[in-house]
Design an enzyme around this catalytic site. Sequence first.
Site, PDB file in Angstrom:
ATOM      1  CG  HIS A 191      -3.694  -0.937  -6.730  1.00 10.62           C
ATOM      2  ND1 HIS A 191      -4.147  -0.313  -5.603  1.00 10.62           N
ATOM      3  CD2 HIS A 191      -3.616  -2.260  -6.396  1.00 10.62           C
ATOM      4  CE1 HIS A 191      -4.348  -1.195  -4.632  1.00 10.62           C
ATOM      5  NE2 HIS A 191      -4.031  -2.397  -5.110  1.00 10.62           N
ATOM      6  NE  ARG A 209      -4.222  -1.341   0.011  1.00  6.95           N
ATOM      7  CZ  ARG A 209      -4.274  -2.406  -0.786  1.00  6.95           C
ATOM      8  NH1 ARG A 209      -3.227  -2.715  -1.550  1.00  6.95           N
ATOM      9  NH2 ARG A 209      -5.364  -3.148  -0.830  1.00  6.95           N
ATOM     10  CD  GLU A 232      -3.653   3.031  -5.190  1.00 10.98           C
ATOM     11  OE1 GLU A 232      -4.658   2.364  -5.524  1.00 10.98           O
ATOM     12  OE2 GLU A 232      -2.625   2.523  -4.745  1.00 10.98           O
TER      13      GLU A 232
HETATM   14  N1  LIG Z   1      -0.884  -4.385  -5.154  1.00 14.49           N
HETATM   15  C1  LIG Z   1      -1.885  -5.227  -5.086  1.00 14.49           C
HETATM   16  O1  LIG Z   1      -2.682  -5.320  -6.014  1.00 14.49           O
HETATM   17  C2  LIG Z   1      -2.032  -6.093  -3.901  1.00 14.49           C
HETATM   18  C3  LIG Z   1      -1.647  -5.625  -2.687  1.00 14.49           C
HETATM   19  N2  LIG Z   1      -1.798  -6.403  -1.589  1.00 14.49           N
HETATM   20  C4  LIG Z   1      -1.346  -5.839  -0.309  1.00 14.49           C
HETATM   21  O2  LIG Z   1      -0.429  -6.725   0.269  1.00 14.49           O
HETATM   22  C5  LIG Z   1      -0.701  -6.856   1.632  1.00 14.49           C
HETATM   23  C6  LIG Z   1      -0.264  -8.221   2.113  1.00 14.49           C
HETATM   24  O3  LIG Z   1      -1.094  -9.201   1.562  1.00 14.49           O
HETATM   25  P1  LIG Z   1      -1.040 -10.712   2.118  1.00 14.49           P
HETATM   26  O4  LIG Z   1       0.343 -11.188   2.074  1.00 14.49           O
HETATM   27  O5  LIG Z   1      -2.083 -11.464   1.397  1.00 14.49           O
HETATM   28  O6  LIG Z   1      -1.491 -10.458   3.614  1.00 14.49           O
HETATM   29  P2  LIG Z   1      -1.076 -11.319   4.892  1.00 14.49           P
HETATM   30  O7  LIG Z   1      -2.008 -10.898   5.945  1.00 14.49           O
HETATM   31  O8  LIG Z   1      -0.986 -12.754   4.520  1.00 14.49           O
HETATM   32  O9  LIG Z   1       0.388 -10.801   5.238  1.00 14.49           O
HETATM   33  C7  LIG Z   1       0.663  -9.586   5.831  1.00 14.49           C
HETATM   34  C8  LIG Z   1       1.867  -9.775   6.737  1.00 14.49           C
HETATM   35  O10 LIG Z   1       2.296  -8.502   7.192  1.00 14.49           O
HETATM   36  C9  LIG Z   1       2.745  -8.683   8.518  1.00 14.49           C
HETATM   37  N3  LIG Z   1       2.822  -7.432   9.242  1.00 14.49           N
HETATM   38  C10 LIG Z   1       1.853  -6.796   9.937  1.00 14.49           C
HETATM   39  N4  LIG Z   1       2.354  -5.683  10.497  1.00 14.49           N
HETATM   40  C11 LIG Z   1       3.659  -5.639  10.159  1.00 14.49           C
HETATM   41  C12 LIG Z   1       4.710  -4.738  10.445  1.00 14.49           C
HETATM   42  N5  LIG Z   1       4.507  -3.683  11.217  1.00 14.49           N
HETATM   43  N6  LIG Z   1       5.930  -4.991   9.937  1.00 14.49           N
HETATM   44  C13 LIG Z   1       6.151  -6.070   9.164  1.00 14.49           C
HETATM   45  N7  LIG Z   1       5.190  -6.969   8.873  1.00 14.49           N
HETATM   46  C14 LIG Z   1       3.961  -6.747   9.354  1.00 14.49           C
HETATM   47  C15 LIG Z   1       1.751  -9.656   9.117  1.00 14.49           C
HETATM   48  O11 LIG Z   1       2.255 -10.289  10.261  1.00 14.49           O
HETATM   49  C16 LIG Z   1       1.559 -10.621   7.965  1.00 14.49           C
HETATM   50  O12 LIG Z   1       2.437 -11.720   8.057  1.00 14.49           O
HETATM   51  C17 LIG Z   1      -2.217  -6.635   1.742  1.00 14.49           C
HETATM   52  O13 LIG Z   1      -2.585  -6.128   3.002  1.00 14.49           O
HETATM   53  C18 LIG Z   1      -2.478  -5.643   0.665  1.00 14.49           C
HETATM   54  O14 LIG Z   1      -2.434  -4.343   1.202  1.00 14.49           O
HETATM   55  C19 LIG Z   1      -2.302  -7.666  -1.640  1.00 14.49           C
HETATM   56  C20 LIG Z   1      -2.717  -8.174  -2.834  1.00 14.49           C
HETATM   57  C21 LIG Z   1      -2.642  -7.410  -4.073  1.00 14.49           C
HETATM   58  O1  LIG Z   2      -6.111  -7.337  -2.797  1.00 17.15           O
HETATM   59  C1  LIG Z   2      -5.543  -6.264  -2.556  1.00 17.15           C
HETATM   60  O2  LIG Z   2      -5.216  -5.899  -1.431  1.00 17.15           O
HETATM   61  C2  LIG Z   2      -5.250  -5.374  -3.650  1.00 17.15           C
HETATM   62  O3  LIG Z   2      -4.576  -4.382  -3.451  1.00 17.15           O
HETATM   63  C3  LIG Z   2      -5.847  -5.618  -4.960  1.00 17.15           C
HETATM   64  O4  LIG Z   2      -6.613  -4.484  -5.224  1.00 17.15           O
HETATM   65  P1  LIG Z   2      -7.674  -4.472  -6.391  1.00 17.15           P
HETATM   66  O5  LIG Z   2      -8.729  -5.445  -6.007  1.00 17.15           O
HETATM   67  O6  LIG Z   2      -6.970  -4.871  -7.625  1.00 17.15           O
HETATM   68  O7  LIG Z   2      -8.194  -3.081  -6.438  1.00 17.15           O
END
Ligand SMILES: NC(=O)C1=CN([C@@H]2O[C@H](COP(=O)(O)OP(=O)(O)OC[C@H]3O[C@@H](n4cnc5c(N)ncnc54)[C@H](O)[C@@H]3O)[C@@H](O)[C@H]2O)C=CC1
Ligand SMILES: O=C(O)C(=O)COP(=O)(O)O
Length: 599
Positions: free
Chosen positions: A335, A287, A316
Amino acid sequence: MAAASSWNLISTPCLNKAFSASLSCRHSLPSRLTSALFHCGPARTKPFIVKAIFDVKPTVLVAEKLGEPGLQLLKNFANVNCSYNLSPEELCTKISLCDALIVRSGTKVTREVFESSSGRLKVVGRAGVGIDNVDLSAATEHGCLVVNAPTANTIAAAEHGIALLIAMARNIPQADSSIKAGKWQRNKFVGVSLVGKTLAIMGFGKVGSEVARRAKGLGMQVIAHDPYAPADRTRAIGVELVAFDEAVSSADFISMHMPLTPATSKMFNDNAFFKMKRGVRIVNVARGGVIDEEALLRALDAGIVAQAALDVFTEEPPPNESKLVRHENVTVTPHLGATTTEAQEGVAIEIAEAVLGALKGELAATAVNAPMVPAAVLSELAPFAALAEKLGRLIVQLVAGGSGIKSVKVTYATTRGPNDLDTRLLRAMVTKGLIEPISSTFVNLVNADFIAKQRGVRITEERIVLDGSPESPLEYIQVQIANVESKFATAISETGEVKVEGKVKDGKPHLGRVGSYGVDVNLEGSLILCRQVDQPGIIGRVGSILGEANVNVSFMSVGRTAPRKQAVMTIGVDDEPTVDLLKKIGDIPAVEEFVFLKL
Ligand SMILES: NC(=O)C1=CN([C@@H]2O[C@H](COP(=O)(O)OP(=O)(O)OC[C@H]3O[C@@H](n4cnc5c(N)ncnc54)[C@H](O)[C@@H]3O)[C@@H](O)[C@H]2O)C=CC1
Ligand SMILES: O=C(O)C(=O)COP(=O)(O)O
């Protein structure tokens, strides 16, 4: 076609007066959705229940593009209204006619949205992982469940992270633009190699661990920082878990994979950039808000950060004139992390199933603010759920630190057979009670089991089958923790576990046993448990010590082994006694031990 459904939600909101008032009113709605809402109690730890009966198809507003397979699933059960690019005002207007809302990251589901729904909105489905665009407190306060689709886009996001890493290191976007502008600049775009370089993964969750696997395949040294990740999970894929400072100071590349929360907001600021190796390269597919973008710009201009590749931005889309986006050493994508055909189909199905399940009153596995349980189970178990949480909260405070809680047994004494007693809710509530007082993580009924597992706490369940009428679901609940010391030795049972037992009496949680001693007190407010030699005058002395300090006693009970032997006194207090006051109780010669517990 008429679709009938009952709808139920348990949660643990901080209820304010206005919210209490709004919960207790009835809504008269155009869809003939009727809702009845009632509390089990005013405290944040007590569940509230929402019940709604659909006598026409529910309406689902899909506010951002969703994969076709998900839309098809929704259409089988609900009226689906796809309205994209709504302004905040348009969303607030439409929402009052919808039972569910599905969004991606581009829609802010604010408090105003929940307020505008006038109680009709029952489920928000986030078709993706990050739920930072949904006001979860407002959702919970308005009795609205929020579900997400946490697994279907993991690989897409990880692949995008790797794509950005490589594209950045080899200047691919810049080289592409250059050649399209009619140039052939082979000396300008000298890249850097990845092999042997150190990559710090910040946030070792689903996406972070998949990026780690892939980076190892590219020959990188991978380290990770994640305060909540278990070390054995990182070790299993050959990644060393390190502290924040070590991660940022030793990395050649840093990749962000933590959620945006108040704790991670602007985690990468001037201070963090200052600690980094000169020439570090940064990838962000998490993010935008985890980076202070102005600080990143300064770090790029100062040469601390050689390059950055960003898929996400604080705002965004980012402003057109954004210096960061236009920086020659910055590679950007709009994104796109989750935007692959495969991920979008998967996410659409995952979210459609979650939203429909929630509308049908099923237990929502991907709920992020509360789980759903069937109406009948919920109303019957509600007082036992409150009891289970109180017992968890009580017993964890009896454990002396040091050895760690590993094994918790919950025993249900019941006249019911296994099919007539659903204990998932009770186990979750015990877990919540156990974990919340010792964890900085917010524990809800859905993540309770996961967090317990993460902390290495094994929760087992057992039934004691009693004879009698199965009218009441449970006679009593016992919670035991093995292999720990207790702050209050009396709480250790004959078999060596710390043990408490309670039942529901007059609809309220009631403590019946501590260790081997019978007690008889309501589980509310705060308690002083005190073991003393049974002799005249002790109750009076304790009472007057508390009275002199203006600590109001709400109840008192004494259980004893035999006259003039040992007794356990349980005192309920409305106000928190000071340490000095407790010491005075401890100084009474007949008092052998005591403990103060907050429920
Ligand atoms: N760019 C995109 O389209 C996408 C972005 N994302 C972002 O990626 C993030 C992570 O997704 P997942 O891996 O599926 O979530 P997840 O919940 O599996 O992993 C997040 C990890 O971050 C850790 N965490 C929490 N606070 C922290 C801190 N202060 N320092 C270091 N680590 C910390 C948690 O312990 C957890 O292991 C989502 O929250 C989302 O914002 C996810 C999917 C797509
Ligand atoms: O799954 C997430 O956290 C994402 O950032 C993906 O975002 P989107 O559904 O592609 O707008």
